[in-house]
Design a protein around this motif. Structure first.
Motif, PDB file in Angstrom:
ATOM      1  N   LYS A  55     -13.184  20.581  58.998  1.00 43.34           N
ATOM      2  CA  LYS A  55     -14.163  19.997  59.914  1.00 43.34           C
ATOM      3  C   LYS A  55     -15.340  19.477  59.110  1.00 43.34           C
ATOM      4  CE  LYS A  55     -17.007  21.193  63.939  1.00 43.34           C
ATOM      5  NZ  LYS A  55     -17.423  22.295  64.855  1.00 43.34           N
ATOM      6  N   CYS A  56     -15.696  18.223  59.313  1.00 41.56           N
ATOM      7  CA  CYS A  56     -16.846  17.643  58.622  1.00 41.56           C
ATOM      8  C   CYS A  56     -18.114  18.353  59.080  1.00 41.56           C
ATOM      9  CB  CYS A  56     -16.952  16.149  58.920  1.00 41.56           C
ATOM     10  SG  CYS A  56     -18.436  15.381  58.226  1.00 41.56           S
ATOM     11  N   GLU A  87     -19.497  12.853  52.215  1.00 42.31           N
ATOM     12  CA  GLU A  87     -18.557  13.373  51.227  1.00 42.31           C
ATOM     13  C   GLU A  87     -18.246  14.822  51.549  1.00 42.31           C
ATOM     14  OE1 GLU A  87     -19.207  14.395  46.703  1.00 42.31           O
ATOM     15  OE2 GLU A  87     -18.888  12.239  46.935  1.00 42.31           O
ATOM     16  N   ILE A  88     -16.961  15.178  51.606  1.00 47.11           N
ATOM     17  CA  ILE A  88     -16.542  16.537  51.966  1.00 47.11           C
ATOM     18  C   ILE A  88     -15.964  17.229  50.747  1.00 47.11           C
ATOM     19  CG2 ILE A  88     -15.012  17.926  53.420  1.00 47.11           C
ATOM     20  CD1 ILE A  88     -15.020  15.693  55.446  1.00 47.11           C
ATOM     21  N   THR A 137     -16.158  15.812  62.814  1.00 47.48           N
ATOM     22  CA  THR A 137     -14.809  15.253  62.848  1.00 47.48           C
ATOM     23  C   THR A 137     -13.871  16.085  61.965  1.00 47.48           C
ATOM     24  OG1 THR A 137     -15.713  13.026  63.143  1.00 47.48           O
ATOM     25  CG2 THR A 137     -13.423  13.199  62.378  1.00 47.48           C
ATOM     26  N   TYR A 138     -12.636  16.273  62.434  1.00 53.16           N
ATOM     27  CA  TYR A 138     -11.647  17.000  61.635  1.00 53.16           C
ATOM     28  C   TYR A 138     -10.877  16.018  60.760  1.00 53.16           C
ATOM     29  CZ  TYR A 138     -12.451  21.391  64.030  1.00 53.16           C
ATOM     30  OH  TYR A 138     -13.032  22.543  64.498  1.00 53.16           O
ATOM     31  N   VAL A 139     -10.793  16.350  59.482  1.00 47.63           N
ATOM     32  CA  VAL A 139     -10.128  15.504  58.505  1.00 47.63           C
ATOM     33  C   VAL A 139      -8.841  16.183  58.046  1.00 47.63           C
ATOM     34  CG1 VAL A 139     -10.325  14.357  56.267  1.00 47.63           C
ATOM     35  CG2 VAL A 139     -12.350  14.637  57.723  1.00 47.63           C
ATOM     36  N   CYS A 169     -18.366   9.280  59.483  1.00 50.65           N
ATOM     37  CA  CYS A 169     -19.787   9.222  59.144  1.00 50.65           C
ATOM     38  C   CYS A 169     -20.044   8.823  57.695  1.00 50.65           C
ATOM     39  CB  CYS A 169     -20.461  10.565  59.428  1.00 50.65           C
ATOM     40  SG  CYS A 169     -19.890  11.914  58.364  1.00 50.65           S
ATOM     41  N   TYR A 192     -21.058  17.413  58.922  1.00 56.74           N
ATOM     42  CA  TYR A 192     -22.098  16.482  59.334  1.00 56.74           C
ATOM     43  C   TYR A 192     -21.859  15.901  60.721  1.00 56.74           C
ATOM     44  CZ  TYR A 192     -23.010  16.837  54.348  1.00 56.74           C
ATOM     45  OH  TYR A 192     -23.252  17.328  53.091  1.00 56.74           O
ATOM     46  N   CYS A 193     -20.626  15.461  60.978  1.00 56.22           N
ATOM     47  CA  CYS A 193     -20.367  14.817  62.271  1.00 56.22           C
ATOM     48  C   CYS A 193     -19.380  15.586  63.142  1.00 56.22           C
ATOM     49  CB  CYS A 193     -19.863  13.389  62.071  1.00 56.22           C
ATOM     50  SG  CYS A 193     -18.215  13.300  61.301  1.00 56.22           S
ATOM     51  N   SER A 207     -13.636  20.120  49.252  1.00 57.14           N
ATOM     52  CA  SER A 207     -12.505  20.910  49.728  1.00 57.14           C
ATOM     53  C   SER A 207     -11.832  21.618  48.569  1.00 57.14           C
ATOM     54  CB  SER A 207     -11.477  20.026  50.450  1.00 57.14           C
ATOM     55  OG  SER A 207     -10.797  19.203  49.520  1.00 57.14           O
TER      56      SER A 207
END
Length: 284
Positions: free
Chosen positions: A17-18, A6-7, A23-25, A3, A20-21, A9
């Protein structure tokens, strides 16, 4: 990448896990050198099963807040791989002491007691495979100990694909720092073995009880855990489910409003019953 958000961490985060969307990063670059895991135990309990376990173990407690196990509250349930150090250890136990066997009987008008005293010497070695100690400062040690044991049948070489769909973090406590905790566990287990050797005696008085543990090998490992955080009354209540065995640990909060309603209902009913009884007896 999904998406473009900006994450944020922490430096110990390995998989996130993002927000916003969804998704796992996975931060692959954080799994290098000393931070490359040796072993991992895959999840067996999925999210749906973890929710049912939490509801079964805690939702029926008296005075639980109404939304404790609601769908919205359980959104905070996270599956995560917790970093552990596992130790292969050898413990040498040397015990000396006095054991007593007591026999009683009756002869005529006399009560008789015979006490036999034995000198005890126990000297043996115990080998331990993979004593686990959690290596994350974010995880409460006492809860991590309580959620054990894990079964090592499926324990094997770490694969980065295991992290897909779960959160994870690298260790922030090294193996040398945590070795005393592993030794304490080994001493506890050894004491149980020792107790089995001395169980035939009615009383045992130790004079020497030494345990010396040495590390044979250590393994940086990931173990599966479900974590649920429920906030109530300005306090976080944390619940943990072993991701392999389903063992649950936690302390449920008490709803003061529910407790008050129950108190009023019970004592109101009791007061009414007493009033009616006195009326029927003609006291009132």
């Amino acid at each position: 990448n999904n998406c473009g958000a900006e994450i944020e961490s922490k430096k110990t985060d390995l998989a996130l896990k993002c927000p916003y969307c969804g998704t796992y990063v996975i931060f692959e670059d954080r799994m290098k050198d000393a931070y490359k895991p040796d072993l991992a135990l895959p999840f067996v309990i999925d999210r749906k099963e973890a929710i049912e376990i939490i509801r079964k173990n805690f939702a029926k407690k008296m005075f639980i807040p109404k939304d404790f196990c609601s769908t919205s509250s359980l959104e905070s349930l996270q599956g995560r791989y917790v970093p552990f150090w596992m130790y292969d250890m050898e413990t040498h136990v040397h015990f000396e002491g006095e054991g007593r066997k007591i026999r009683t009987w009756t002869e005529g008008d006399y009560d008789c007691t015979e006490t036999s005293i034995y000198r005890l010497i126990r000297d043996f070695d115990v080998n331990y495979d993979k004593i686990p100690v959690d290596a994350s400062k974010n995880m409460p040690d006492e809860k991590m100990d309580l959620v054990e044991p894990y079964k090592y049948t499926a324990l094997g070489k770490f694969r980065s694909r295991y992290l897909s769909g779960f959160q994870a973090e690298i260790y922030d406590e090294d193996k040398d720092t945590l070795f005393p905790r592993a030794k304490k566990k080994a001493d506890k287990y050894s004491q149980k073995y020792l107790g089995g050797y001395n169980v035939e005696y009615d009383a045992v008085r130790p004079t020497v009880n030494d345990k010396k543990s040495t590390e044979k090998a250590s393994f940086y490992s990931f173990l599966p855990l479900w974590r649920y955080v429920y906030r109530y009354g300005g306090k976080n209540y944390e619940f943990y489910v072993n991701g392999q065995t389903g063992k649950a640990v936690g302390e449920a909060p008490t709803s003061l409003s529910k407790a008050l309603v129950w108190f009023v209902a019970v004592f109101g009913s009791l007061f009414f019953t007493v009033e009616m009884l006195l009326y029927l007896l003609g006291v009132m």
